[in-house]
Write an enzyme that holds these catalytic residues in place. Structure first.
Site, PDB file in Angstrom:
ATOM      1  N   ASP A 149       0.859  -1.177   0.000  1.00 48.35           N
ATOM      2  CA  ASP A 149       0.000   0.000   0.000  1.00 48.35           C
ATOM      3  C   ASP A 149       0.905   1.242   0.000  1.00 48.35           C
ATOM      4  O   ASP A 149       2.100   1.141   0.283  1.00 48.35           O
ATOM      5  CB  ASP A 149      -0.872  -0.071   1.260  1.00 48.35           C
ATOM      6  CG  ASP A 149      -1.591   1.230   1.522  1.00 48.35           C
ATOM      7  OD1 ASP A 149      -2.259   1.728   0.604  1.00 48.35           O
ATOM      8  OD2 ASP A 149      -1.465   1.742   2.653  1.00 48.35           O
ATOM      9  N   ASP A 198      -0.021   5.191   1.082  1.00 45.88           N
ATOM     10  CA  ASP A 198      -0.133   6.124   2.223  1.00 45.88           C
ATOM     11  C   ASP A 198      -0.185   5.373   3.550  1.00 45.88           C
ATOM     12  O   ASP A 198      -1.036   4.506   3.748  1.00 45.88           O
ATOM     13  CB  ASP A 198      -1.384   6.987   2.058  1.00 45.88           C
ATOM     14  CG  ASP A 198      -1.366   7.766   0.743  1.00 45.88           C
ATOM     15  OD1 ASP A 198      -0.334   8.383   0.431  1.00 45.88           O
ATOM     16  OD2 ASP A 198      -2.389   7.734   0.023  1.00 45.88           O
TER      17      ASP A 198
END
Ligand SMILES: [Zn+2]
Length: 432
Positions: A251, A253
């Protein structure tokens, strides 16, 4: 399949290791680099290799002969004087009547040439360059390409760059269309990149083939020992895309970069402490490192696709400063809920790529032959965990990013819970 290999290089910077051996004859794990290349080409169905050698260097001819020992036809172009990286194409034009592989004999490679050729042929390209991200983009020549791989320009390492750009470097392997050969009408010195590749870019049929396969030059003692270690560890052969690849999906952020306000401008993006070094460890492992991110800020009209790309180029720049790189990055610009001021209706759709849907992972899988069951999805929310579960990957939840990791898909149970990416990568790599 036919290949033209520039095998004339003298190994000047490797003298301390190899004496007067020409570069292509430098041994890696007991075999000359050139033999590794020829065996790799043969494994992809190549049956004919033309070696370009200098009139002084008979070491290559003495070793390879006409190829009987290696089960492949070998011919030679003997240059009476050095003709640069492209001059031999004049002689090649009399020997080749099909699209062909062009490579330099000092590169250690293990490439699925059939996949590379298929990419080239599908686009009817004039030249397709093998391209990949590396751990030092700032001092590399890079290609600027669109989403389909069409090259828009080349950035020389000698020109200053005061802007962010994709970490996509030209590795020195090409597939060249036969139709280019008629341009070579006399045996003169030619620099292939400067005088053939670069001027052809405006014709718009120059493509970059992005791959995670192993291509490294061994031109300095430090690189030579690095490549030798990779060979001993089995990494070179394992990266061939004919073989299923393990991947660590990341992922963005809260996992790679600091979790905070939505990042809508490059200057807002800051790396999480330890994230670049963790990704550098993935780069040295059997795993690919691929970022998978939902960016509904595009659908909400807070940023454009171009601005988002510039944010991602900054991410690559920050990673590159620490010697790390992502093999690729896939983003979902969509969001399903309509009716907000300023939104971009084109992206307000119920797509198949917004996590926890696995459309982005499937795109990565097609391109890189990824084996989901030997792969991991790491993120700072249960939405990431659910994504990994949906794809059949192992999963790891990070607690140091989003302050509310359980707000959606709270029932998704990760295989591993860690504080941050650095801890997660150390634990995952220790399992292998
Ligand atoms: Zn989407």
């Amino acid at each position: 399949m036919i290949a033209l290999i520039q095998a004339g290089g003298a190994g000047t910077r490797l003298k301390s290791i190899t004496g007067d051996l020409p570069k292509p004859m430098v041994p890696i794990c007991g075999k000359p680099i050139l033999q590794w290349q020829i065996e790799n080409l043969k494994a992809s169905g190549c049956n004919h290799v033309i070696l370009v050698v200098s009139k002084n260097g008979t070491a290559v001819q003495d070793y390879f002969g006409f190829g009987d020992k290696f089960g492949i036809k070998i011919e030679y172009i003997v240059e009476q004087e050095p003709l640069g990286t492209g001059g031999a194409l004049y002689f090649a034009s009399k020997m080749i009547d099909e699209d062909f592989a062009l490579l330099f004999g000092d590169l250690m490679i293990d490439v699925d040439w059939n996949r590379f050729f298929a990419f080239h042929q599908k686009r009817e390209a004039l030249i397709t360059a093998f391209a990949h991200p590396n751990g030092h983009p700032a001092d590399s020549d890079v290609l600027v390409a669109d989403a389909d791989g069409k090259v828009r320009k080349m950035l020389s390492k000698h020109d200053p760059r005061d802007f962010f750009y994709e970490n996509l470097t030209n590795a020195g392997l090409y597939i060249v269309s036969r139709e280019i050969l008629h341009r070579f009408t006399e045996p003169v010195q030619i620099d292939f990149e400067k005088e053939v590749l670069a001027p052809s870019i405006p014709e718009e049929r120059i493509y970059a083939y992005r791959s995670s396969e192993y291509v490294k030059d061994c031109g300095t003692p430090e690189r030579y020992y690095g490549v030798t270690a990779d060979c001993q560890n089995g990494i070179i052969a394992a990266r061939n895309l004919a073989k299923p690849q393990p991947c660590i999906f990341l992922d963005r952020d809260g996992t790679i970069n600091h979790f905070g306000d939505y990042v809508i401008r490059p200057e807002m993006l800051l790396l999480e402490p330890g994230a670049a070094q963790a990704i550098k460890k993935i780069n040295a492992s059997p795993y690919l490192a691929i970022c998978i991110t939902n960016q509904p800020i595009v659908a909400r009209g807070e940023t454009t696709i171009e601005q988002l790309q510039s944010i991602h180029f900054k991410l690559e720049d920050l990673l590159g400063q620490e010697g790390a790189y992502l093999n690729d990055l896939y983003f979902c610009p969509h969001h399903p809920d309509r009716g907000f001021p300023g939104e971009n209706p084109a992206y307000k759709i119920d797509c198949d790529c917004r996590k926890p849907k696995i459309g982005l992972l499937l795109r990565a899988q097609r391109r890189y032959n990824i084996d989901f069951k030997n792969s991991w999805m790491i993120g700072d929310t249960c939405q990431d965990v659910q994504t990994g579960i949906n794809a059949g990957c192992h999963t790891c939840l990070l607690l140091g990013g989003d302050p509310n990791p359980y707000k959606k898909y709270a029932d998704a149970k990760p295989d591993l819970i860690c504080q941050n990416l650095a801890e997660a990568i150390d634990k995952i790599l220790a399992l292998k």
